[in-house]
Each structure stands twice: as structure tokens, then as C-alpha cells.
Design an enzyme around this catalytic site. Structure first.
Site, PDB file in Angstrom:
ATOM      1  CG  ASN A  76     -12.415  -0.947   3.621  1.00 27.40           C
ATOM      2  OD1 ASN A  76     -12.832  -1.374   4.689  1.00 27.40           O
ATOM      3  ND2 ASN A  76     -11.232  -0.373   3.496  1.00 27.40           N
ATOM      4  CG  HIS A 134      -8.658  -3.033  -2.597  1.00 21.90           C
ATOM      5  ND1 HIS A 134      -9.557  -2.273  -3.319  1.00 21.90           N
ATOM      6  CD2 HIS A 134      -8.518  -2.395  -1.407  1.00 21.90           C
ATOM      7  CE1 HIS A 134      -9.925  -1.226  -2.600  1.00 21.90           C
ATOM      8  NE2 HIS A 134      -9.327  -1.286  -1.419  1.00 21.90           N
ATOM      9  CD  GLU A 175      -9.787   6.412   0.747  1.00 23.19           C
ATOM     10  OE1 GLU A 175      -8.659   6.310   0.224  1.00 23.19           O
ATOM     11  OE2 GLU A 175      -9.975   6.907   1.870  1.00 23.19           O
ATOM     12  CB  VAL A 176      -9.136   2.019  -4.999  1.00 27.24           C
ATOM     13  CG1 VAL A 176      -8.790   1.567  -6.413  1.00 27.24           C
ATOM     14  CG2 VAL A 176      -8.118   3.045  -4.500  1.00 27.24           C
ATOM     15  CG  HIS A 212      -6.832  -2.957   2.933  1.00 28.03           C
ATOM     16  ND1 HIS A 212      -6.136  -1.773   2.783  1.00 28.03           N
ATOM     17  CD2 HIS A 212      -8.036  -2.759   2.342  1.00 28.03           C
ATOM     18  CE1 HIS A 212      -6.907  -0.893   2.135  1.00 28.03           C
ATOM     19  NE2 HIS A 212      -8.058  -1.469   1.864  1.00 28.03           N
ATOM     20  CG  ASP A 227      -2.066   0.982   1.097  1.00 29.53           C
ATOM     21  OD1 ASP A 227      -3.221   0.527   0.966  1.00 29.53           O
ATOM     22  OD2 ASP A 227      -1.811   2.207   1.124  1.00 29.53           O
ATOM     23  CB  ILE A 228       0.810   4.277  -2.130  1.00 28.17           C
ATOM     24  CG1 ILE A 228       1.903   5.181  -2.658  1.00 28.17           C
ATOM     25  CG2 ILE A 228      -0.456   5.068  -1.810  1.00 28.17           C
ATOM     26  CD1 ILE A 228       1.631   5.764  -4.035  1.00 28.17           C
TER      27      ILE A 228
HETATM   28  P1  AMP Z   1      -9.851   1.362   0.212  1.00 26.97           P
HETATM   29  O1  AMP Z   1     -10.200   2.525   1.095  1.00 26.97           O
HETATM   30  O2  AMP Z   1     -10.200   0.030   0.829  1.00 26.97           O
HETATM   31  O3  AMP Z   1     -10.402   1.527  -1.185  1.00 26.97           O
HETATM   32  O4  AMP Z   1      -8.277   1.345   0.116  1.00 26.97           O
HETATM   33  C1  AMP Z   1      -7.557   1.848  -0.970  1.00 26.97           C
HETATM   34  C2  AMP Z   1      -6.105   1.762  -0.628  1.00 26.97           C
HETATM   35  O5  AMP Z   1      -5.355   1.933  -1.808  1.00 26.97           O
HETATM   36  C3  AMP Z   1      -5.615   2.794   0.383  1.00 26.97           C
HETATM   37  O6  AMP Z   1      -5.067   2.139   1.521  1.00 26.97           O
HETATM   38  C4  AMP Z   1      -4.555   3.587  -0.400  1.00 26.97           C
HETATM   39  O7  AMP Z   1      -3.469   3.986   0.402  1.00 26.97           O
HETATM   40  C5  AMP Z   1      -4.154   2.576  -1.461  1.00 26.97           C
HETATM   41  N1  AMP Z   1      -3.577   3.141  -2.681  1.00 26.97           N
HETATM   42  C6  AMP Z   1      -4.054   4.156  -3.428  1.00 26.97           C
HETATM   43  N2  AMP Z   1      -3.270   4.370  -4.501  1.00 26.97           N
HETATM   44  C7  AMP Z   1      -2.280   3.454  -4.433  1.00 26.97           C
HETATM   45  C8  AMP Z   1      -1.144   3.155  -5.247  1.00 26.97           C
HETATM   46  N3  AMP Z   1      -0.875   3.846  -6.369  1.00 26.97           N
HETATM   47  N4  AMP Z   1      -0.329   2.137  -4.881  1.00 26.97           N
HETATM   48  C9  AMP Z   1      -0.579   1.443  -3.762  1.00 26.97           C
HETATM   49  N5  AMP Z   1      -1.636   1.662  -2.949  1.00 26.97           N
HETATM   50  C10 AMP Z   1      -2.469   2.663  -3.274  1.00 26.97           C
END
Ligand code: AMP
Length: 126
Positions: free
Chosen positions: A97, A110, A105-106, A112, A35-36
């Protein structure tokens, strides 16, 4: 349920190789990367390579092979990082999530994997 997948999301770009990632493990159907913005000393994301929005979409429409590969890829990361409790590892937390209440958010499914310290209660009390 008709699911709508946004091909411009950041994980779709990672899968297409358009932006870099710190790969931990790759299988035929999945990619695991750091994770970034890590929330713990170990924070790895496991994603299917297929275009699935969330857990619901993935389970509803992915093939049995993709679902099995995702489960095994997640387990392989845990094994690779030595996290399994009872095997000398300190354990971990697995989070998926989904949607607004889950604060996803994405919009590419995925999981975690979090570890590296005692993570505390699962949720704040409020
Ligand atoms: P979620 O809130 O479950 O959608 O988590 C999305 C996750 O993606 C967050 O923990 C972010 O820090 C992570 N994230 C966003 N962009 C990147 C990226 N380019 N590389 C790695 N992780 C990312």
C-alpha cells in the site's frame, strides 16, 4: 522528489528493538514478522531496515543490494512458509500500500504476504 521519513513510526521502533515482534525471517537488510492484526491465516510483513517511506522512496533511493535483498527476503518467506503454487503451496497475495489511495497506515515501506485461505477477489466491487 524529497521524501520525509518519520523515525517515530511503529516499524522504525521494531527495527530499533524498542517494541517486540514475531520474527519470521531476518536478512542483512530486511525483517519479516507476523502482522499484529492478521487479515488471513498467514499475514506476514516484510520491511527493509533502511528508512524508506513507501515503494516509490525505496526504489528511488535504496541501493541495488537493498532492493535485491528485499525481493529475495520476500521470496524466502514464501518458501519458508511453503506457499509457492506449483510446489505444493496454495499460493498467496503480495500487497504494497502506498499513500492515501492505497490506505497506507504505517509510513515505513512494507509488503504484506497473505495466504492460508482462498482470499477472494482482489478488491471489493464498489
Ligand atoms: P498498511 O495499511 O499497509 O500501512 O499496513 C500496516 C500494517 O501494520 C497493518 O496490517 C497493521 O495490522 C500492522 N501493524 C501495525 N502495528 C504493528 C505491530 N506492532 N506489529 C505488527 N504489525 C503491525
Amino acid at each position: 522528489m524529497a521524501y520525509s521519513y518519520d523515525e517515530s513510526n511503529i516499524f522504525a521502533k521494531i527495527i530499533r528493538g524498542e517494541i517486540p515482534n514475531q520474527t519470521v525471517l531476518e536478512t542483512e537488510h530486511c525483517l519479516a514478522f507476523n502482522d499484529i492484526a492478521p487479515q488471513a491465516p498467514v499475514h506476514v510483513l516484510v520491511i527493509p531496515k533502511g528508512p524508506y517511506v513507501n515503494w516509490d522512496h525505496f526504489v528511488a533511493e535504496a541501493s541495488a543490494e537493498e532492493i535485491a535483498d528485499f525481493a529475495r527476503a520476500t521470496r524466502a518467506v514464501i518458501e519458508k512458509l511453503g506457499l509457492e503454487p506449483g510446489s505444493g503451496g496454495q499460493g498467496y497475495r503480495l500487497i504494497m500500500n502506498s499513500g492515501e489511495a492505497g490506505v497506507q497506515e504505517v509510513p515505513h515501506f512494507h509488503a504484506h504476504i497473505l495466504s492460508g485461505r482462498v482470499l477472494g477477489r482482489m478488491l471489493p466491487k464498489d
